[in-house]
Design a protein around this motif. Structure first.
Motif, PDB file in Angstrom:
ATOM      1  N   THR A  93       1.157  14.250  -0.213  1.00 32.16           N
ATOM      2  CA  THR A  93       1.460  12.885  -0.637  1.00 32.16           C
ATOM      3  C   THR A  93       0.192  12.165  -1.081  1.00 32.16           C
ATOM      4  N   PHE A  94       0.368  11.243  -2.009  1.00 34.70           N
ATOM      5  CA  PHE A  94      -0.730  10.387  -2.468  1.00 34.70           C
ATOM      6  C   PHE A  94      -0.246   8.945  -2.332  1.00 34.70           C
ATOM      7  N   PRO A  95      -0.558   8.296  -1.192  1.00 37.05           N
ATOM      8  CA  PRO A  95      -0.133   6.915  -0.985  1.00 37.05           C
ATOM      9  C   PRO A  95      -0.793   5.957  -1.985  1.00 37.05           C
ATOM     10  N   VAL A  96      -0.104   4.858  -2.273  1.00 33.52           N
ATOM     11  CA  VAL A  96      -0.593   3.876  -3.254  1.00 33.52           C
ATOM     12  C   VAL A  96      -1.973   3.339  -2.897  1.00 33.52           C
ATOM     13  N   GLN A  97      -2.306   3.303  -1.627  1.00 28.93           N
ATOM     14  CA  GLN A  97      -3.602   2.772  -1.207  1.00 28.93           C
ATOM     15  C   GLN A  97      -4.768   3.557  -1.812  1.00 28.93           C
ATOM     16  N   GLY A  98      -4.519   4.800  -2.201  1.00 32.06           N
ATOM     17  CA  GLY A  98      -5.573   5.626  -2.776  1.00 32.06           C
ATOM     18  C   GLY A  98      -6.034   5.163  -4.137  1.00 32.06           C
ATOM     19  N   GLN A  99      -5.202   4.404  -4.838  1.00 37.02           N
ATOM     20  CA  GLN A  99      -5.622   3.873  -6.140  1.00 37.02           C
ATOM     21  C   GLN A  99      -6.009   2.400  -6.052  1.00 37.02           C
ATOM     22  N   GLN A 100      -6.174   1.907  -4.824  1.00 42.74           N
ATOM     23  CA  GLN A 100      -6.571   0.520  -4.639  1.00 42.74           C
ATOM     24  C   GLN A 100      -8.028   0.391  -4.217  1.00 42.74           C
ATOM     25  N   THR A 101      -8.705   1.521  -4.038  1.00 49.28           N
ATOM     26  CA  THR A 101     -10.102   1.517  -3.639  1.00 49.28           C
ATOM     27  C   THR A 101     -10.754   2.815  -4.088  1.00 49.28           C
ATOM     28  N   THR A 102     -12.071   2.812  -4.194  1.00 46.89           N
ATOM     29  CA  THR A 102     -12.812   4.038  -4.470  1.00 46.89           C
ATOM     30  C   THR A 102     -13.526   4.531  -3.219  1.00 46.89           C
ATOM     31  N   ASP A 103     -13.289   3.877  -2.109  1.00 49.55           N
ATOM     32  CA  ASP A 103     -13.923   4.214  -0.837  1.00 49.55           C
ATOM     33  C   ASP A 103     -12.911   4.976   0.024  1.00 49.55           C
ATOM     34  N   TYR A 104     -13.181   6.269   0.262  1.00 47.42           N
ATOM     35  CA  TYR A 104     -12.220   7.090   0.999  1.00 47.42           C
ATOM     36  C   TYR A 104     -12.012   6.577   2.428  1.00 47.42           C
TER      37      TYR A 104
END
Length: 144
Positions: A93-104
């Motif tokens: 899965t790739f949750p939406v939060q992953g495209q809201q920041t560049t900080d893992y």
């Protein structure tokens, strides 16, 4: 069996990526790429033999079963995930939060505040036997 008499796990028969069809092209491509990288790490047997051109130059192997990139809307994503898990598919899965920041670290922290049933996804990857994967994504069209 391999030459060392060690049995290798069978290669999954199907790999599908489902991306939120409402994403702009760049974000959809990013979601598919992120998912594909993780799928390759989790399922190294999906990578085919190196390709050798007529000059004898070897190129890295690619996935011989192909990867369909399909589109779904946000409401469909969780249902697809649930069907795939119930059918014993591996699901990335790739949750939406992953495209809201560049900080893992910030991404991990943001996901940690959301219950599983409340997560929304920009993309999913389903890996497994052909029939259960196909059934989980039935009626979805290609990402356009």
């Amino acid at each position: 069996m391999t030459e060392n008499n060690v049995e290798q796990p069978p290669r999954p028969q199907r790999c599908v990526i489902v991306v939120d069809g409402d994403l702009p092209a760049g974000k959809a491509a990013n979601a598919a790429a992120v998912l594909a990288l993780t799928v390759g790490q989790r399922h190294p047997a999906l990578v085919g033999e190196p390709l050798v051109d007529a000059s004898g130059c070897a190129h890295p192997g690619l996935i011989p079963v192909g990867i369909a990139v399909l589109a779904a809307n946000q409401q469909e994503m969780s249902a697809i995930r649930g069907r795939a898990i119930a059918a014993s598919c591996d699901v990335v899965t790739f949750p939406v939060q992953g495209q809201q920041t560049t900080d893992y670290g910030a991404f991990r922290d943001a996901v940690a505040t959301v219950a599983t049933d409340d997560l929304r996804y920009v993309g999913l990857a389903l890996i497994g036997d052909r029939k259960p994967v196909s059934k989980a994504v039935a009626n979805l069209g290609l990402l356009r």
